[in-house]
Design a protein around this motif. Sequence first.
Motif, PDB file in Angstrom:
ATOM      1  N   TYR A 130      10.060  49.858  -7.665  1.00  0.00           N
ATOM      2  CA  TYR A 130      10.200  51.174  -8.270  1.00  0.00           C
ATOM      3  C   TYR A 130      11.596  51.759  -8.031  1.00  0.00           C
ATOM      4  O   TYR A 130      11.913  52.824  -8.555  1.00  0.00           O
ATOM      5  N   VAL A 131      12.415  51.092  -7.215  1.00  0.00           N
ATOM      6  CA  VAL A 131      13.736  51.610  -6.852  1.00  0.00           C
ATOM      7  C   VAL A 131      14.771  51.114  -7.848  1.00  0.00           C
ATOM      8  O   VAL A 131      14.866  49.910  -8.121  1.00  0.00           O
ATOM      9  N   ALA A 132      15.573  52.012  -8.396  1.00  0.00           N
ATOM     10  CA  ALA A 132      16.592  51.664  -9.371  1.00  0.00           C
ATOM     11  C   ALA A 132      17.676  50.800  -8.728  1.00  0.00           C
ATOM     12  O   ALA A 132      18.007  50.974  -7.548  1.00  0.00           O
ATOM     13  N   PRO A 133      18.253  49.858  -9.486  1.00  0.00           N
ATOM     14  CA  PRO A 133      19.217  48.919  -8.894  1.00  0.00           C
ATOM     15  C   PRO A 133      20.450  49.598  -8.318  1.00  0.00           C
ATOM     16  O   PRO A 133      21.003  49.142  -7.319  1.00  0.00           O
ATOM     17  N   GLU A 134      20.900  50.720  -8.921  1.00  0.00           N
ATOM     18  CA  GLU A 134      22.116  51.356  -8.413  1.00  0.00           C
ATOM     19  C   GLU A 134      21.915  51.945  -7.023  1.00  0.00           C
ATOM     20  O   GLU A 134      22.889  52.150  -6.286  1.00  0.00           O
ATOM     21  N   CYS A 135      20.647  52.220  -6.649  1.00  0.00           N
ATOM     22  CA  CYS A 135      20.398  52.821  -5.337  1.00  0.00           C
ATOM     23  C   CYS A 135      20.795  51.885  -4.199  1.00  0.00           C
ATOM     24  O   CYS A 135      21.152  52.343  -3.111  1.00  0.00           O
ATOM     25  N   PHE A 136      20.730  50.587  -4.442  1.00  0.00           N
ATOM     26  CA  PHE A 136      21.093  49.635  -3.389  1.00  0.00           C
ATOM     27  C   PHE A 136      22.596  49.605  -3.147  1.00  0.00           C
ATOM     28  O   PHE A 136      23.052  49.124  -2.115  1.00  0.00           O
TER      29      PHE A 136
ATOM     30  N   SER B 267      22.951  38.439 -16.195  1.00  0.00           N
ATOM     31  CA  SER B 267      21.783  38.980 -16.886  1.00  0.00           C
ATOM     32  C   SER B 267      20.529  38.553 -16.160  1.00  0.00           C
ATOM     33  O   SER B 267      20.348  37.382 -15.839  1.00  0.00           O
ATOM     34  N   SER B 268      19.638  39.499 -15.888  1.00  0.00           N
ATOM     35  CA  SER B 268      18.433  39.185 -15.125  1.00  0.00           C
ATOM     36  C   SER B 268      17.484  38.305 -15.912  1.00  0.00           C
ATOM     37  O   SER B 268      16.594  37.700 -15.352  1.00  0.00           O
ATOM     38  N   THR B 269      17.631  38.231 -17.233  1.00  0.00           N
ATOM     39  CA  THR B 269      16.748  37.375 -18.005  1.00  0.00           C
ATOM     40  C   THR B 269      17.302  35.958 -18.166  1.00  0.00           C
ATOM     41  O   THR B 269      16.598  35.068 -18.604  1.00  0.00           O
ATOM     42  N   ASP B 270      18.574  35.782 -17.806  1.00  0.00           N
ATOM     43  CA  ASP B 270      19.189  34.472 -17.972  1.00  0.00           C
ATOM     44  C   ASP B 270      19.575  33.817 -16.656  1.00  0.00           C
ATOM     45  O   ASP B 270      20.020  32.686 -16.639  1.00  0.00           O
ATOM     46  N   SER B 271      19.481  34.488 -15.557  1.00  0.00           N
ATOM     47  CA  SER B 271      19.942  33.946 -14.291  1.00  0.00           C
ATOM     48  C   SER B 271      18.895  34.134 -13.216  1.00  0.00           C
ATOM     49  O   SER B 271      18.401  35.221 -12.993  1.00  0.00           O
ATOM     50  N   SER B 272      18.530  33.066 -12.540  1.00  0.00           N
ATOM     51  CA  SER B 272      17.559  33.182 -11.450  1.00  0.00           C
ATOM     52  C   SER B 272      18.127  34.012 -10.314  1.00  0.00           C
ATOM     53  O   SER B 272      17.398  34.687  -9.608  1.00  0.00           O
ATOM     54  N   PHE B 273      19.475  33.974 -10.163  1.00  0.00           N
ATOM     55  CA  PHE B 273      20.102  34.805  -9.135  1.00  0.00           C
ATOM     56  C   PHE B 273      19.816  36.280  -9.409  1.00  0.00           C
ATOM     57  O   PHE B 273      19.380  37.022  -8.541  1.00  0.00           O
ATOM     58  N   SER B 274      20.071  36.699 -10.667  1.00  0.00           N
ATOM     59  CA  SER B 274      19.870  38.101 -10.985  1.00  0.00           C
ATOM     60  C   SER B 274      18.410  38.467 -10.994  1.00  0.00           C
ATOM     61  O   SER B 274      18.050  39.600 -10.745  1.00  0.00           O
ATOM     62  N   ASN B 275      17.540  37.510 -11.316  1.00  0.00           N
ATOM     63  CA  ASN B 275      16.115  37.790 -11.213  1.00  0.00           C
ATOM     64  C   ASN B 275      15.748  38.192  -9.804  1.00  0.00           C
ATOM     65  O   ASN B 275      15.046  39.166  -9.565  1.00  0.00           O
ATOM     66  N   THR B 276      16.247  37.433  -8.847  1.00  0.00           N
ATOM     67  CA  THR B 276      15.957  37.738  -7.450  1.00  0.00           C
ATOM     68  C   THR B 276      16.584  39.056  -7.056  1.00  0.00           C
ATOM     69  O   THR B 276      15.971  39.883  -6.377  1.00  0.00           O
ATOM     70  N   PHE B 277      17.826  39.287  -7.526  1.00  0.00           N
ATOM     71  CA  PHE B 277      18.548  40.519  -7.156  1.00  0.00           C
ATOM     72  C   PHE B 277      17.822  41.758  -7.669  1.00  0.00           C
ATOM     73  O   PHE B 277      17.590  42.700  -6.943  1.00  0.00           O
ATOM     74  N   SER B 278      17.428  41.741  -8.973  1.00  0.00           N
ATOM     75  CA  SER B 278      16.809  42.932  -9.537  1.00  0.00           C
ATOM     76  C   SER B 278      15.402  43.141  -9.029  1.00  0.00           C
ATOM     77  O   SER B 278      14.896  44.255  -9.052  1.00  0.00           O
ATOM     78  N   SER B 279      14.751  42.095  -8.574  1.00  0.00           N
ATOM     79  CA  SER B 279      13.412  42.284  -8.018  1.00  0.00           C
ATOM     80  C   SER B 279      13.452  42.952  -6.678  1.00  0.00           C
ATOM     81  O   SER B 279      12.441  43.468  -6.239  1.00  0.00           O
TER      82      SER B 279
END
Length: 664
Positions: free
Chosen positions: A522-528, A652-664
């Motif tokens: 529920y936390v927006a990515p910019e908060c990190f 892009s979180s839909t194209d990269s497993s790295f970003s998938n993990t990051f945005s989750s």
Amino acid sequence: MGTNMSNGVSSITIVIILCCSLLHLVDIQAAPQFNFSDFNPTRDNNLLEFLGNGSAIDQGALQITSDTTNDEFSLRNSYGRIMYKHPFNMWLSDEIQASFNSNFVINIFRKPAWNAGEGLAFLIAPDLSIPDASYGQWLGLTNATNDGNHTNQIVAIEFDTEKQDHDPNGNHIGLDINSVNSTATVLLDIELSPEVGTKYSVWVQYNGTSKVMEVYMVKEGQPKPEKPLLSKTISLKEYVNQKSYFGFAASTGNPQIELNCVLKWSLEIDDLQKKSDLLWLKIGAGVGVPLVTLLILCGVLYLNKRKRRGRGGDEESNVLGTQLRWLPGMPREFKYKDLKKATNNFHESMMLGQGGFGVVYKGILQDKDHKSSTEIAVKKFSRDSIQSKDDFLAELTIIHRLRHKHLVRLVGWCYEKGKLLLLYDFMPNGSLDKHLYEASNQNTLNWSRRYRILAGVASALHYLHNEYDQKVVHRDLKASNILLDSDYNARLGDFGLARALDNERNSYAELGLAGVPGTMGYVAPECFHTGRATPESDVYGFGAVVLEVVCSRSPGISINHHQRPYSLVDWVWMLHREGSIEEAIDEKLGNDYVVDEAKRLLLLGLACSHPIASERPQTQDICQIIAGTMPVPNVPPFKPAFTWPSMVTAFSSTDSSFSNTFSS
């Protein structure tokens, strides 16, 4: 010895201040208030008095004058008042006057061919009546016979749309005292009745101590301005009846016509209760000083004795408790022993939930005769004494003046013997997450209830961000913090992480409260990166809740699709890209849902989950999108990448497993 002496002096000072305050003040109890987020004749007609030749409730709004766009003749020379039926105590003396704060939304509508007139006014009046023939320039306030008469006992804020000989122009606000010839006027840059119908949010505030009346005004959805449009010193006791009524008045002329509409209205006012023992204290103060001094010294000795016995927490509780009791708008204070009894000694069987700030218990309060009982929710703070007190005060100072039908209402508090407790309305249907995920509760959330729940949460969030005196950021929007009343209406609760922001600030980090609070998913990515919570990050949390309610899937749990893990928002975005977004709808609903509404909510959830904070919709747009009066923002087929100035390459979180993990 030095410490005890210092504590004694501090105690003397505190008691003297309190005693002196009692000589000049009366008890200001929990503020009377009401809040109409819309108007319904079946529900509200018995609360309001309709006066004049055209006032009524129609189309969810107060129509102060005749309401029609097809019969212009019936609009001419119309006048009316709509008043709240309950009178309020405005003053007790020259020094003791009630402060109040009223917020309302107006729409002074006209067709482009109409010459707008005459105007609308927020009104304080001595009774539930209206002068005859108060159409035209008289604004439903006075008439040609009584204008300027001190026996009128009215004070009004006029929103004037037609120039008269005594007016500066035909587009201004003014302070009216017993007359439509304003005591103070302010010319407006905005047009009160433009050719395109426009809603305006207005705040009218009066400080009973400083005797200052202030008026703020912006387009609906914009935050309350820092500075008022109109500010005028006025002692209401000189002009209004002790028991007075609040409401609205308006008029049209010939040929000047308009529709004078009020779409929302809330009022909060101090409740002044003059007590006989306080009056006795004032009369006897001159001869009772020696006795008071003796009582002070005895009290100090008693407090120091208790401190020497290692019970200094009680002294602190007494001092803090005294401060809280005198905080304007505070609800009832409860005794710890009564709450202990109500919760069966905080028995495990009465536990409703547990979080990082404390445990919530169900309580049953019996009246004195044990003929009736009231169910409550008791939040008992459980951290160490210093941190717990900070959490307690943070939550209490945020919520004690919040008034909205989709917020859980604070009904009381207790700070005694180091025990910190807050009391709320009991929500019989528990939290939203239990109905989404517990098998025994899943059948209760049909589609209409889910849609209504999200509409309620959006309305509450809009109130926190834009309609309350201060901008409040909730910081922990999630399904477990959305509670359901007996009719499955949403009540947003748990303000343990909430913070009130100054209007010119956009995060609590600027207040020295930086961190990354909230719940994963529920936390927006910019908060990190920023360590900030903002209104935009609240919108992100709301987007996660929207997707969760429609899909019945937790934002914090990965979804396996074609042997790849996705977060909830990435999964829905992928289905959107593939043109099959309906597959995300909770399969337990079967076909019992409205397709257009479901698609609208899913796209709204994605728009609110946009990785770039500035691209997310604002709460006023969210409310209109859910209501179906505004289209959903364009949602691109590919989820945009979250970027940060320090990042050289965006993923892009839909194209990269790295970003998938990051945005989750």
